[in-house]
Design a protein around this motif. Structure first.
Motif, PDB file in Angstrom:
ATOM      1  N   GLY B 443     -26.018 -19.912  49.436  1.00  0.00           N
ATOM      2  CA  GLY B 443     -24.714 -19.635  49.257  1.00  0.00           C
ATOM      3  C   GLY B 443     -24.093 -20.323  48.014  1.00  0.00           C
ATOM      4  O   GLY B 443     -23.477 -19.499  47.360  1.00  0.00           O
ATOM      5  N   THR B 448     -26.296 -15.353  48.327  1.00  0.00           N
ATOM      6  CA  THR B 448     -25.141 -14.546  49.243  1.00  0.00           C
ATOM      7  C   THR B 448     -23.908 -15.279  49.334  1.00  0.00           C
ATOM      8  O   THR B 448     -23.662 -16.343  48.298  1.00  0.00           O
ATOM      9  CB  THR B 448     -25.797 -15.181  50.850  1.00  0.00           C
ATOM     10  OG1 THR B 448     -25.837 -16.324  50.707  1.00  0.00           O
ATOM     11  CG2 THR B 448     -26.979 -14.265  50.930  1.00  0.00           C
ATOM     12  N   PHE B 524     -21.237 -10.943  55.627  1.00  0.00           N
ATOM     13  CA  PHE B 524     -21.937 -10.629  54.328  1.00  0.00           C
ATOM     14  C   PHE B 524     -21.719  -9.288  54.045  1.00  0.00           C
ATOM     15  O   PHE B 524     -22.499  -8.696  53.231  1.00  0.00           O
ATOM     16  CB  PHE B 524     -23.255 -11.262  54.282  1.00  0.00           C
ATOM     17  CG  PHE B 524     -23.656 -12.548  54.612  1.00  0.00           C
ATOM     18  CD1 PHE B 524     -23.101 -13.688  54.029  1.00  0.00           C
ATOM     19  CD2 PHE B 524     -24.174 -13.030  56.028  1.00  0.00           C
ATOM     20  CE1 PHE B 524     -23.265 -14.773  54.390  1.00  0.00           C
ATOM     21  CE2 PHE B 524     -24.276 -14.228  56.324  1.00  0.00           C
ATOM     22  CZ  PHE B 524     -23.931 -15.360  55.579  1.00  0.00           C
ATOM     23  N   GLU B 541     -23.327  -3.186  44.439  1.00  0.00           N
ATOM     24  CA  GLU B 541     -24.509  -4.049  44.586  1.00  0.00           C
ATOM     25  C   GLU B 541     -25.384  -3.635  43.593  1.00  0.00           C
ATOM     26  O   GLU B 541     -25.254  -3.105  42.675  1.00  0.00           O
ATOM     27  CB  GLU B 541     -24.724  -4.473  45.887  1.00  0.00           C
ATOM     28  CG  GLU B 541     -23.990  -4.981  46.823  1.00  0.00           C
ATOM     29  CD  GLU B 541     -23.282  -6.294  46.701  1.00  0.00           C
ATOM     30  OE1 GLU B 541     -24.263  -7.159  47.211  1.00  0.00           O
ATOM     31  OE2 GLU B 541     -22.486  -6.849  46.006  1.00  0.00           O
ATOM     32  N   GLN B 602     -30.645  -4.946  55.770  1.00  0.00           N
ATOM     33  CA  GLN B 602     -29.126  -4.046  55.996  1.00  0.00           C
ATOM     34  C   GLN B 602     -29.171  -2.767  56.148  1.00  0.00           C
ATOM     35  O   GLN B 602     -30.122  -1.783  55.973  1.00  0.00           O
ATOM     36  CB  GLN B 602     -28.769  -4.299  54.602  1.00  0.00           C
ATOM     37  CG  GLN B 602     -29.496  -4.075  53.498  1.00  0.00           C
ATOM     38  CD  GLN B 602     -29.318  -4.543  52.175  1.00  0.00           C
ATOM     39  OE1 GLN B 602     -29.187  -3.655  50.963  1.00  0.00           O
ATOM     40  NE2 GLN B 602     -28.472  -5.642  51.995  1.00  0.00           N
TER      41      GLN B 602
END
Lengths: 226, 657
Positions: B443, B448, B524, B541, B602
């Motif tokens: 993080g 992330t 997320f 992204e 994902q």
């Protein structure tokens, strides 16, 4: 027996605390469900509009006022913001935390030297308005802004029928179009009023009148809605 | 012809059920085996009639008998056979019939089961089942007759709403409706033990088995509903805290609490009243759930519109609750458990906490769901709470429950030595710590997003998984050592020997995976919206979406408008995606058909929001991490439940005498 008593007291204390927490959250996240007429009356009760304030400003000097409008942006004075209703704009002097631009607020304060000195700024809460689509205003979709515009109105049997224009950005639930065809079916729009009397919906909830298991249109857990 | 037969069968079923109730009461009072035998026969006849009515409806659907209003509304000539059959439970009357059938069949199984071991319980258990059955028969005979005829039969039916044309339509309503119906059985057995003043606990095993069946049906039904909402409804999420979704969740929560607290009753003989209250709550919540889908009292997208059934349900629920409460109060002296000193550090305490959290969550969901009604009654204003309310309270409670899944297996019954507990806790704690460090590093270095609640939940998930894994490794190693089995055999015979226990652990793993999926996607997830003209492209992204235009294809009963997208990741082409909108003949609503590329890491989820004549398309792209694991978790839930349900040899009837 003594342990049982202790458990009982402990349990009651936990239940009371839980109830209190629940009540606070209920107040925090609860939103009123209103009809179009009720909503318009409630909005009028929030305070005078910015336009009304501008007209009465001279007379009201020194008096306490409540003005309902939308934050326009930061003013020249760093400790303040502008308030607009889409037609008129005034500057508000305010020492508290800044509000985001576009937020619907009620400013309570006094006029000192022709400047509105805010003592309290309250952000309005989201409301849910229930009513059928207005047959007079066509549903329009704009692909570039991704907005759908339509109007909802009071129920068919209401005494006085008032109509509220609504704008919504994003994917309209599929079942919305069932309501479009059959005007009797009422839908719920969730959101706040914006300048110029247009309601900005963040959610449209529809009910599928005849079919089992239609689409949830709330965007609750969708990360997208955040 | 067949249709008239169906309606007559329903009337006969109603008569036979009423007759059976009277005979059961008379037989139980006078202790007359003959009356009881006739009562049982009447019950068999009632169920047979319900079965006949169901066959009649099925036949009408499959043979396209559009002279029936129901068949004309929910099926059409062009719909494929599975969806024609699914028309059975697509509407109001048919789903009532399905409910009645599920209850009738499970009621018969219950009677056969009780005849073997607990004959004294049959009359009142059967009466409870039949009284519930009568409610649904009355509704079908007097209010929502699935066999209602049309004055003029149309040439073709309307068919299912295209939103319902999804495999979810075949399994989601059936499992949930069956769950709602079958919850009557454990409730009925408990009611019978109260009437019979049977405190032997001989019946606990069969109540547990029935509860497991219901719990599995509701759990799977809910997960299937989430999956359906995710792939069909095109808003990218799977749970909206809609009143009807909540109605499916609440009995599942109370049954989960019950499955844990009966373990305490089995061990210590305490918590009897509490367990009865839990099963009663589950039963009434299930009836309430059925009621919610069929009434107009709460604004929900699932409801059927005005149906005229509210007064019947309200009368049934209110009088049922009063009778149930009166019965429990009159038997309260039978229900006192043996008082025994309880250590605070014991599995009982863990399970009690689990029960408090689960029931607390149920109360919150119930109050939140009913908030418009309550606020209107008490303040005159209608106040509704949204998802934020539920997420804020129920979320932490569910995380607490997950945490308890890691701690409880480490606690022993009656008393746990703190030193021993600490020794068992160290491994899972290290795992949680390591997970936390990795997540915080990811993080803060920007790989992330850093979300504290996700970090905490993932640490807890790691803790639970490790604690379960240690249990398994330890059990396998012990078996390997004591019996000399190889590790593979030792592992499987461990599962086989402790089915209830290890099935439970598998369910726990499933719940953890589901939690990881829910938290992962909400913390997320990424979402972008853009409007593209043909030839245009957009980045989300590291994905690039290139749009080449709309294609329109026309089939017999529908038109599909599809946006052609080519997707590249990091500059490399990975595939085409075609989010679409379908317009089915005779239906006012379009159906948004999302394009989905699903994977363990994902999901890529694309929605065609709208378009215009210039072929400009408004698109919404969602990157939903870890959603995949929700469905895997649902599968584990089913597997674990089946394992714990599977009878062990010694519990098979006949051996025990």
């Amino acid at each position: 027996m003594r342990t049982r008593k202790r458990f009982l007291i402990g349990g009651l204390a936990v239940a009371a605390a839980f109830g209190f927490l629940l009540w606070m959250l209920f107040k925090q996240f609860g939103s009123f469900q209103l009809t179009v007429s009720q909503f318009m009356t409630a909005q009028a009760d929030l305070g005078m509009s910015v336009s009304q304030f501008v007209q009465s400003q001279g007379k009201a000097d020194g008096n306490a006022v409540a003005v309902h409008g939308w934050v326009g942006g930061a003013s020249a004075d760093p400790r303040g913001f502008t308030l607009t209703d889409g037609r008129q704009t005034v500057t508000v002097a305010y020492a508290g935390n800044a509000r985001p631009s576009g937020a619907e607020v009620v400013v309570e304060g006094k006029i000192i030297n022709s400047v509105l000195q805010a003592t309290r700024v309250t952000t309005t809460k989201e409301v849910r308005i229930e009513g059928p689509l207005s047959p007079d205003a066509p549903v329009k979709y704009d692909v570039t802004t991704r907005t759908t515009t339509f109007s909802i109105t009071d129920a068919k049997d209401a005494v006085s029928k008032r109509t509220l224009p609504v704008v919504y950005t994003g994917a309209v639930p599929d079942t919305f179009f069932i309501d479009v065809k059959s005007v009797d079916v009422s839908l719920v729009v969730v959101g706040r009023e914006g300048p110029n009397g247009v309601f900005h919906a963040t959610q449209i909830l529809t009910k599928c009148a005849s079919k089992y298991e239609a689409a949830p249109s709330t965007k609750a857990l969708a990360p997208a809605a955040r | 012809m067949i249709a008239d037969l169906g309606y007559e069968a329903l009337i006969l079923a109603l008569v036979a059920s009423t007759f059976s109730i009277i005979l059961f009461i008379a037989g139980a009072r006078r202790d007359s085996p003959r009356a009881l035998q006739s009562a049982r026969n009447a019950m068999y006849a009632a169920v047979a009639m319900i079965g006949l009515a169901s066959l009649a409806l099925l036949y009408a659907l499959v043979s396209h008998d559009f002279s029936l209003k129901y068949v004309a509304s929910y099926s059409s000539l062009s719909s494929p056979l599975p969806y024609t059959i699914a028309g059975f439970w697509a509407g109001n009357g048919g789903s009532l019939l399905f409910w009645a059938l599920a209850l009738g069949v499970s009621g018969l199984i219950m009677v056969f089961q009780l005849r073997r071991r607990n004959q004294g319980l049959i009359p009142w258990a059967a009466i409870t089942v039949l009284v519930t059955e009568v409610l649904f028969l009355v509704l079908m005979v007097f209010v929502q007759n699935p066999f209602q005829r049309l004055a003029v039969a149309p040439a073709d039916g309307t068919g299912l709403n295209p939103l319902l044309e999804n495999p979810g339509m075949i399994f989601h309503p059936t499992t949930l409706l069956a769950g709602y119906a079958v919850v009557t059985i454990p409730f009925a057995i408990i009611i019978a033990t109260l009437f019979a003043r049977d405190t032997s606990d001989n019946w606990l095993g069969s109540v547990r088995q029935w509860t497991l069946v219901v719990w599995t049906l509701l759990g799977i039904g809910n997960v299937l509903g989430m999956q359906w909402a995710y792939v069909e409804l095109g808003w990218g999420g799977f749970w909206a805290w809609d009143p009807v979704e909540n109605a499916g969740l609440m009995p599942w929560l109370t049954l989960t609490a019950f499955l844990h607290s009966i373990m305490i009753q089995r061990r210590t003989g305490s918590l009897r009243t509490w367990n009865i209250a839990l099963i009663g709550a589950s039963y009434f919540l299930a009836i309430f759930g059925t009621f919610l889908t069929r009434s107009n009292i709460l604004k929900s997208v699932h409801t059927f519109g005005d149906s005229g059934m509210e007064p019947y349900f309200l009368f049934f629920m209110v009088s049922g609750l009063i009778l149930f409460a009166a019965l429990v109060v009159s038997r309260i002296s039978d229900l006192q458990g043996e008082a025994r000193p309880e250590a605070l550090l014991s599995r009982e305490t863990g399970f009690t906490l689990n029960n408090v959290a689960l029931v607390g969550a149920t109360v919150v969901v119930l109050l939140g769901t009913m908030s418009p009604l309550f606020s209107r009654a008490f303040t005159g204003d209608t106040i509704t709470v949204g998802p934020q309310f539920f997420n804020t309270i129920v979320g932490p409670l569910l995380v607490l429950i997950v945490l308890l899944m890691g701690i409880c297996p480490l606690l022993s019954w009656y008393r746990t030595a703190p030193g021993k507990l600490w020794k068992n806790l160290i491994g899972p704690l290290y795992a949680a710590l390591a997970t936390g460090i990795v997540l915080v590093v990811l993080g803060t270095t920007g790989v992330t997003v850093l979300r504290p609640y996700a970090v905490v939940t993932f640490c807890i998930c790691a803790f639970v998984v490790t604690s379960i894994a240690i249990e398994w490794v330890r059990g396998t190693a012990a078996r390997h050592k004591s019996r000399g089995e190889n590790y593979g055999k030792a592992f499987f015979s461990l599962l086989a020997a402790g089915r209830a226990r290890y099935g439970g652990y598998i369910v726990h793993l499933g719940v953890v995976l589901t939690a990881i999926g829910i938290i992962g996607s909400s913390a997320f997830g990424v979402s972008r919206e853009f409007t593209l003209s043909p030839g245009g492209s957009a980045d989300v992204e590291d994905y690039t979406f290139t749009y080449s235009g709309l294609t329109q294809s026309v089939a017999a009963d529908r038109t599909v408008v599809k946006a052609s997208l080519s997707v590249a990741r990091g500059g490399r082409f990975i595939g085409d995606m075609g989010p679409a909108t379908t317009f089915k003949r005779d239906f006012p609503n379009p159906v948004t058909e999302i394009a989905l590329r699903s994977g363990p890491a994902q999901d890529l989820y694309v929605i065609l929001e709208g378009y215009d004549q210039t072929q400009a398309a408004a698109l919404k792209v969602l990157i939903n991490p870890l959603v995949f694991w929700i469905w895997i978790g649902g599968g584990l839930l089913l597997a674990g439940a089946v394992l714990s349900f599977w009878p062990t040899r010694k519990s098979l009837p006949g051996r025990k005498g």
